[in-house]
Scaffold this motif. Sequence first.
Motif, PDB file in Angstrom:
ATOM      1  N   ARG A  30      -6.288  32.309 -30.332  1.00 42.49           N
ATOM      2  CA  ARG A  30      -7.398  31.364 -30.439  1.00 42.49           C
ATOM      3  C   ARG A  30      -8.228  31.642 -31.682  1.00 42.49           C
ATOM      4  O   ARG A  30      -8.689  30.712 -32.359  1.00 42.49           O
ATOM      5  N   ALA A  31      -8.445  32.898 -32.004  1.00 39.68           N
ATOM      6  CA  ALA A  31      -9.280  33.244 -33.157  1.00 39.68           C
ATOM      7  C   ALA A  31      -8.883  34.605 -33.700  1.00 39.68           C
ATOM      8  O   ALA A  31      -8.445  35.488 -32.942  1.00 39.68           O
ATOM      9  N   VAL A  32      -8.994  34.775 -35.011  1.00 35.27           N
ATOM     10  CA  VAL A  32      -8.826  36.056 -35.694  1.00 35.27           C
ATOM     11  C   VAL A  32     -10.133  36.347 -36.415  1.00 35.27           C
ATOM     12  O   VAL A  32     -10.557  35.575 -37.283  1.00 35.27           O
ATOM     13  N   ASN A  33     -10.767  37.456 -36.061  1.00 31.82           N
ATOM     14  CA  ASN A  33     -12.143  37.697 -36.490  1.00 31.82           C
ATOM     15  C   ASN A  33     -12.283  38.659 -37.667  1.00 31.82           C
ATOM     16  O   ASN A  33     -13.397  38.841 -38.169  1.00 31.82           O
ATOM     17  N   VAL A  34     -11.192  39.303 -38.121  1.00 33.90           N
ATOM     18  CA  VAL A  34     -11.291  40.281 -39.206  1.00 33.90           C
ATOM     19  C   VAL A  34     -10.239  39.986 -40.258  1.00 33.90           C
ATOM     20  O   VAL A  34      -9.280  39.249 -40.016  1.00 33.90           O
ATOM     21  N   ASP A  35     -10.436  40.583 -41.443  1.00 40.33           N
ATOM     22  CA  ASP A  35      -9.499  40.397 -42.550  1.00 40.33           C
ATOM     23  C   ASP A  35      -9.225  41.753 -43.188  1.00 40.33           C
ATOM     24  O   ASP A  35      -9.760  42.786 -42.759  1.00 40.33           O
ATOM     25  N   TYR A  36      -8.424  41.756 -44.231  1.00 38.43           N
ATOM     26  CA  TYR A  36      -8.097  42.990 -44.945  1.00 38.43           C
ATOM     27  C   TYR A  36      -9.369  43.694 -45.425  1.00 38.43           C
ATOM     28  O   TYR A  36     -10.336  43.049 -45.832  1.00 38.43           O
ATOM     29  N   ASN A  37      -9.332  45.030 -45.330  1.00 37.11           N
ATOM     30  CA  ASN A  37     -10.396  45.909 -45.835  1.00 37.11           C
ATOM     31  C   ASN A  37     -11.699  45.829 -45.050  1.00 37.11           C
ATOM     32  O   ASN A  37     -12.681  46.466 -45.439  1.00 37.11           O
ATOM     33  N   ASP A  38     -11.734  45.052 -43.959  1.00 37.94           N
ATOM     34  CA  ASP A  38     -12.951  44.985 -43.150  1.00 37.94           C
ATOM     35  C   ASP A  38     -13.161  46.287 -42.393  1.00 37.94           C
ATOM     36  O   ASP A  38     -12.212  46.861 -41.838  1.00 37.94           O
ATOM     37  N   ALA A  39     -14.394  46.773 -42.380  1.00 36.05           N
ATOM     38  CA  ALA A  39     -14.734  47.944 -41.569  1.00 36.05           C
ATOM     39  C   ALA A  39     -14.977  47.481 -40.131  1.00 36.05           C
ATOM     40  O   ALA A  39     -15.686  46.491 -39.899  1.00 36.05           O
ATOM     41  N   VAL A  40     -14.398  48.182 -39.174  1.00 33.78           N
ATOM     42  CA  VAL A  40     -14.520  47.815 -37.765  1.00 33.78           C
ATOM     43  C   VAL A  40     -14.980  49.027 -36.974  1.00 33.78           C
ATOM     44  O   VAL A  40     -14.848  50.179 -37.409  1.00 33.78           O
ATOM     45  N   THR A  41     -15.525  48.761 -35.796  1.00 34.81           N
ATOM     46  CA  THR A  41     -15.980  49.817 -34.898  1.00 34.81           C
ATOM     47  C   THR A  41     -15.171  49.762 -33.609  1.00 34.81           C
ATOM     48  O   THR A  41     -14.551  48.733 -33.289  1.00 34.81           O
ATOM     49  N   ALA A  42     -15.187  50.855 -32.882  1.00 31.36           N
ATOM     50  CA  ALA A  42     -14.443  50.908 -31.620  1.00 31.36           C
ATOM     51  C   ALA A  42     -14.974  49.855 -30.652  1.00 31.36           C
ATOM     52  O   ALA A  42     -16.185  49.746 -30.438  1.00 31.36           O
ATOM     53  N   GLY A  43     -14.054  49.068 -30.073  1.00 34.05           N
ATOM     54  CA  GLY A  43     -14.430  48.018 -29.143  1.00 34.05           C
ATOM     55  C   GLY A  43     -14.682  46.671 -29.771  1.00 34.05           C
ATOM     56  O   GLY A  43     -14.849  45.670 -29.056  1.00 34.05           O
ATOM     57  N   GLN A  44     -14.709  46.606 -31.095  1.00 36.63           N
ATOM     58  CA  GLN A  44     -14.951  45.323 -31.762  1.00 36.63           C
ATOM     59  C   GLN A  44     -13.776  44.383 -31.551  1.00 36.63           C
ATOM     60  O   GLN A  44     -12.608  44.775 -31.609  1.00 36.63           O
ATOM     61  N   VAL A  45     -14.065  43.090 -31.323  1.00 39.30           N
ATOM     62  CA  VAL A  45     -13.032  42.081 -31.083  1.00 39.30           C
ATOM     63  C   VAL A  45     -12.393  41.704 -32.417  1.00 39.30           C
ATOM     64  O   VAL A  45     -13.056  41.207 -33.328  1.00 39.30           O
ATOM     65  N   LEU A  46     -11.094  41.958 -32.497  1.00 36.61           N
ATOM     66  CA  LEU A  46     -10.352  41.613 -33.702  1.00 36.61           C
ATOM     67  C   LEU A  46      -9.769  40.208 -33.618  1.00 36.61           C
ATOM     68  O   LEU A  46      -9.759  39.471 -34.604  1.00 36.61           O
ATOM     69  N   ALA A  47      -9.265  39.865 -32.465  1.00 39.07           N
ATOM     70  CA  ALA A  47      -8.683  38.537 -32.252  1.00 39.07           C
ATOM     71  C   ALA A  47      -8.659  38.271 -30.752  1.00 39.07           C
ATOM     72  O   ALA A  47      -8.728  39.197 -29.926  1.00 39.07           O
ATOM     73  N   THR A  48      -8.563  36.985 -30.365  1.00 43.58           N
ATOM     74  CA  THR A  48      -8.495  36.599 -28.950  1.00 43.58           C
ATOM     75  C   THR A  48      -7.363  35.603 -28.752  1.00 43.58           C
ATOM     76  O   THR A  48      -7.073  34.770 -29.621  1.00 43.58           O
TER      77      THR A  48
ATOM     78  N   VAL B 214     -10.896  51.045 -40.949  1.00 45.66           N
ATOM     79  CA  VAL B 214     -10.782  49.966 -41.922  1.00 45.66           C
ATOM     80  C   VAL B 214      -9.469  49.248 -41.680  1.00 45.66           C
ATOM     81  O   VAL B 214      -8.432  49.875 -41.450  1.00 45.66           O
ATOM     82  N   VAL B 215      -9.508  47.913 -41.731  1.00 46.14           N
ATOM     83  CA  VAL B 215      -8.300  47.120 -41.526  1.00 46.14           C
ATOM     84  C   VAL B 215      -7.444  47.191 -42.789  1.00 46.14           C
ATOM     85  O   VAL B 215      -7.857  46.740 -43.866  1.00 46.14           O
ATOM     86  N   LEU B 216      -6.253  47.805 -42.656  1.00 48.39           N
ATOM     87  CA  LEU B 216      -5.328  47.879 -43.779  1.00 48.39           C
ATOM     88  C   LEU B 216      -4.391  46.684 -43.837  1.00 48.39           C
ATOM     89  O   LEU B 216      -3.973  46.256 -44.911  1.00 48.39           O
ATOM     90  N   ASP B 217      -4.051  46.142 -42.658  1.00 50.71           N
ATOM     91  CA  ASP B 217      -3.083  45.049 -42.621  1.00 50.71           C
ATOM     92  C   ASP B 217      -3.437  44.088 -41.502  1.00 50.71           C
ATOM     93  O   ASP B 217      -3.834  44.515 -40.408  1.00 50.71           O
ATOM     94  N   ARG B 218      -3.301  42.804 -41.771  1.00 52.91           N
ATOM     95  CA  ARG B 218      -3.476  41.757 -40.767  1.00 52.91           C
ATOM     96  C   ARG B 218      -2.238  40.871 -40.828  1.00 52.91           C
ATOM     97  O   ARG B 218      -1.991  40.197 -41.820  1.00 52.91           O
ATOM     98  N   ALA B 219      -1.469  40.869 -39.742  1.00 51.45           N
ATOM     99  CA  ALA B 219      -0.177  40.192 -39.754  1.00 51.45           C
ATOM    100  C   ALA B 219      -0.190  38.852 -39.035  1.00 51.45           C
ATOM    101  O   ALA B 219       0.876  38.244 -38.861  1.00 51.45           O
ATOM    102  N   VAL B 220      -1.360  38.352 -38.583  1.00 49.86           N
ATOM    103  CA  VAL B 220      -1.422  37.116 -37.814  1.00 49.86           C
ATOM    104  C   VAL B 220      -2.563  36.239 -38.313  1.00 49.86           C
ATOM    105  O   VAL B 220      -3.475  36.714 -38.997  1.00 49.86           O
ATOM    106  N   ASP B 221      -2.473  34.967 -37.936  1.00 49.48           N
ATOM    107  CA  ASP B 221      -3.523  34.005 -38.219  1.00 49.48           C
ATOM    108  C   ASP B 221      -3.833  33.232 -36.947  1.00 49.48           C
ATOM    109  O   ASP B 221      -3.029  33.200 -35.997  1.00 49.48           O
ATOM    110  N   ALA B 222      -4.985  32.592 -36.934  1.00 51.19           N
ATOM    111  CA  ALA B 222      -5.377  31.784 -35.782  1.00 51.19           C
ATOM    112  C   ALA B 222      -4.366  30.653 -35.572  1.00 51.19           C
ATOM    113  O   ALA B 222      -3.897  30.033 -36.526  1.00 51.19           O
TER     114      ALA B 222
END
Length: 419
Positions: free
Chosen positions: A98-116, A218-226
């Motif tokens: 349904r959604a992809v919330n992060v992209d390459y090089n984005d800093a993320v925290t534990a529990g953060q929603v990356l995609a749904t 840090v997100v090194l790779d994102r292999a999917v899109d919404a």
Amino acid sequence: MTQAGTRTTGGKGAEIEARLGLGQRRARRGGWFWGLALVVVVAGGFALWRTLSAGDGAAAYRTGLVQRADLVVTVTATGTVEPTNLVEISSELSGTLRAVNVDYNDAVTAGQVLATLDTTKLEAEMAVAAANVSAAEAQLVRARATLDEARDNYDRVTALDARGVSSQQSLMAQRAAFGRAVADVTVAEANLDLARAQHGLVQADLDKACICSPINGVVLDRAVDAGQIVASALSAPVLFTIAEDLTRMDVQVAVDEADIGAISEGDAVVFTVDAYDDRSFPASIRTIRFAPETVEGVVSYTAVLSVQNDDLSLRPGMTATADIIVAELSDVLAVPNGALRYAPPQQSEAEQSGGGLLGMIMPHRPEDQARASGKSVWVLRAGKPVEVPVVPGASDGSLTEILKGDLREGERVILGEGG
């Protein structure tokens, strides 16, 4: 007359030759010719000997200095820069993103929603499970009420039977009704547990529909899109790759089996990467893996180096060339490595045995009678090369320590011939 004339003529000729001395001159002329030829041969041989002797004495050598130096002995290995903790995030469920919330090089925290994932079906299943739980709870309430009623009836009939008012048949009926009520409560409780378990399964699937980060990184790779369909029936697809902390990196280098015995955990390391030609990075060996790796018949072992990357200049995947410091030697006697590889040119058997004309008239050179070995160097002493046996020690790649040998600081060792 003719014969007399002939004799007269022959006599006159001999007399004339005798007067002029022509016979002696002819004899002297033949002896002078052969003497001159002998002188030429001897002179040529002497000139050749002088030429060879002069060439030998003036032979040009490339030399190096015997010196006292500080040596840093290293083992060289290559490898790649890697994050200390690399997490590949997948999805256990199949469905449409349904959604992809992060992209390459984005800093993320534990529990953060990356995609749904699309949860329409899961939400419907969740509603059914919740209704089943409610129905089971109601059935349990009803069963408990029936149990209370059956208990009261059984107690009353028991009291009447004690006074002899109730019949035995009525007592048995109430006793059976009470037992059925107890069993119904147990069944209702089990149905409630089952409904709650099914509700928990649906809730778990609904929770998994939210693809979240398990670590800070840090997100090194994102292999999917919404809108992309995720199919996890056979294997879980990798959706995101996250590095935990890029300020602390690992360098995994392959150490040749011939050098693995020289290194140990805690050794200091200096390495370079192609991106920064003029910069060296300090590191240390954190661990040496026991598992071997064989590539094209070459056996190596992986050493993991720890390095600080506070400025984030190092990136995952960079090729690193590491020099592992295994020994540091101070003020040792050393010679250039080329001195241990030098050996005089080989001679023919005729030259070695002294045969032939030159062997009889020319002296042997001392350097031609010696042969260099892997444990010898050649030193220029009084302008002549002298072979000196030595015991070499550690090397830093350009200089080699000399543990034993008749060498003195400042002497010149031969590295090769010619300018």
